[in-house]
Design a protein around this motif. Structure first.
Motif, PDB file in Angstrom:
ATOM      1  N   VAL A  63      32.197   0.536  27.994  1.00 42.92           N
ATOM      2  CA  VAL A  63      32.284   0.863  29.458  1.00 42.92           C
ATOM      3  C   VAL A  63      31.624   1.072  30.346  1.00 42.92           C
ATOM      4  N   ASN A  64      30.799   0.458  31.214  1.00 42.29           N
ATOM      5  CA  ASN A  64      30.162   0.575  32.370  1.00 42.29           C
ATOM      6  C   ASN A  64      30.829   0.496  33.646  1.00 42.29           C
ATOM      7  N   TYR A  65      30.812   2.046  34.727  1.00 43.99           N
ATOM      8  CA  TYR A  65      29.703   3.557  33.979  1.00 43.99           C
ATOM      9  C   TYR A  65      31.880   3.996  34.168  1.00 43.99           C
ATOM     10  N   LEU A  66      32.158   3.827  35.119  1.00 40.59           N
ATOM     11  CA  LEU A  66      32.998   5.197  35.392  1.00 40.59           C
ATOM     12  C   LEU A  66      34.631   4.603  34.492  1.00 40.59           C
ATOM     13  N   ALA A  67      35.144   4.810  33.453  1.00 42.61           N
ATOM     14  CA  ALA A  67      36.412   3.604  33.894  1.00 42.61           C
ATOM     15  C   ALA A  67      38.064   5.109  33.611  1.00 42.61           C
ATOM     16  N   ARG A  68      38.647   4.020  34.007  1.00 35.84           N
ATOM     17  CA  ARG A  68      40.149   4.856  34.334  1.00 35.84           C
ATOM     18  C   ARG A  68      41.432   3.691  33.859  1.00 35.84           C
ATOM     19  N   VAL A  69      41.575   4.531  32.687  1.00 32.79           N
ATOM     20  CA  VAL A  69      42.742   3.964  31.763  1.00 32.79           C
ATOM     21  C   VAL A  69      44.023   4.309  32.538  1.00 32.79           C
ATOM     22  N   GLU A 121      48.986   7.097  33.751  1.00 28.33           N
ATOM     23  CA  GLU A 121      47.385   6.861  34.100  1.00 28.33           C
ATOM     24  C   GLU A 121      47.167   7.595  32.634  1.00 28.33           C
ATOM     25  N   ALA A 122      45.911   7.112  32.085  1.00 24.06           N
ATOM     26  CA  ALA A 122      46.190   7.595  29.920  1.00 24.06           C
ATOM     27  C   ALA A 122      44.150   8.836  30.367  1.00 24.06           C
ATOM     28  N   GLY A 123      43.608   8.113  30.598  1.00 22.32           N
ATOM     29  CA  GLY A 123      43.152   9.600  31.044  1.00 22.32           C
ATOM     30  C   GLY A 123      41.608   8.204  31.498  1.00 22.32           C
TER      31      GLY A 123
END
Length: 331
Positions: free
Chosen positions: A89-95, A101-103
């Motif tokens: 995933v480019n670039y910064l990912a919040r899941v 929020e998982a990570g």
């Protein structure tokens, strides 16, 4: 281990005011990642993909975008461990999973795993990913030297472990006194008394007990031909987890080559023979798919490299797993 492929159609939205919607300290969980948000007017896009190829309006867009989709996880037991595996995933990912929020992960070309144990429910679930590719948030130099694509550009897989399963299987080959040896090690989740692991490769097989949730096996004197660019021989290793009755509970199959590489008197030696590396710098960029590498595109590129007499390739960043597999096959 059960897997659920999350490639395919996702809902997509470009956030034109991320300071308010995504990075607002008064709203720790952005509204747009909630499962019940109305996504009727969001664009339907394909993952893996990059947003610069979704529509002309995103051609040179650098910013924050939100990807969202629902999926069926099947039956999820209370003891189940679960994780989301993102290949890139480019670039910064919040899941976020089901509104929690998982990570997060930073850097655009390395695989990462997000632990979502306890966040899934049986049946329908929701996942959302906030992706930020703004140059201002990256740790790379402002001048990349190649195009700054944004998006979930490699595979996404959900892994659910709710029964005895193999995990983190690793292999290592070595040559001693002219004889090849293969070591296989790994973990066994939800291991029980009487469980054993069997490994088979190149006509050799061995078995051993599971100890403290782990195993380590050795296959000695494997009758193989060493891997080389001229003869890229690959062998399949099968690893099986069995119960006390010999019933196969889980299985992993991987392909591997046997070779040695070292430096002798300042020269690189492959299988104890000096090798002259001939290669180019490879930065993948497709007019149709951007960063997304299909197997057909990979095979085409490697075929061109081989036609030029190359036996090596230099990359600026970790490539898709399929690229390494294709290199192994082609030599």
């Amino acid at each position: 281990m059960r897997t659920v492929c999350l490639n395919g159609q996702w809902d997509f939205l470009a956030d034109l005011d991320p300071r308010y919607h995504v990075y607002n300290p008064r709203v720790p969980i952005p509204t747009m990642v909630r499962p019940d948000v109305n996504r009727r007017h969001w664009r339907k896009v394909t993952v893996p993909g990059v947003w610069q190829k979704y529509a002309q309006r995103y051609d040179i867009f650098e910013g924050v975008c939100i990807f969202s989709r629902e999926f069926d996880a099947g039956e999820v037991s209370a003891q189940a461990a679960a994780r989301l595996r993102f290949s890139g995933v480019n670039y910064l990912a919040r899941v976020f999973v089901n509104g929690q929020e998982a990570g997060s992960h930073e850097t655009g070309y390395t695989e990462f795993v997000i632990d979502v144990t306890g966040k899934l429910v049986s049946g329908r679930n929701h996942v959302a990913v906030i992706v930020d590719n703004r140059v201002a948030v990256t740790k790379w130099p402002a001048c990349f030297g190649y195009f700054n694509y944004g998006g979930i550009h490699r595979d996404v897989v959900l892994e659910i472990i709710d029964s005895p399963s193999l995990d983190d299987v690793q292999i290592e080959t070595s040559l001693t006194n002219g004889k090849w040896m293969l070591k296989a090690r790994g973990l066994v989740r939800f291991a029980q008394s009487g469980h054993s692991v069997r490994a088979c490769c190149a006509g050799r097989n061995t078995a051993g007990d599971v100890t403290a949730g782990a195993f380590e096996l050795e296959l000695a004197d494997c009758p193989i031909e060493a891997w080389s660019p001229q003869s890229p021989c690959l062998y399949e290793l099968a690893v099986e987890l069995r119960d006390s009755q010999g019933v196969v509970l889980d299985e992993r199959r991987v392909r591997c080559g046997f070779r040695t590489i070292k430096v002798v008197d300042g020269r690189i030696c492959l299988n104890d023979r000096p090798v002259h590396l001939k290669g180019i710098c490879h930065v993948f960029d497709s007019e149709e798919t951007g960063l997304v590498m299909t197997r057909g595109q990979i095979d085409r590129d490697i075929s061109m490299l081989k036609s030029l007499g190359c036996n090596a390739v230099r990359t600026h960043y970790p490539m898709d797993r399929a690229f390494y597999e294709a290199c192994d096959e082609a030599g």
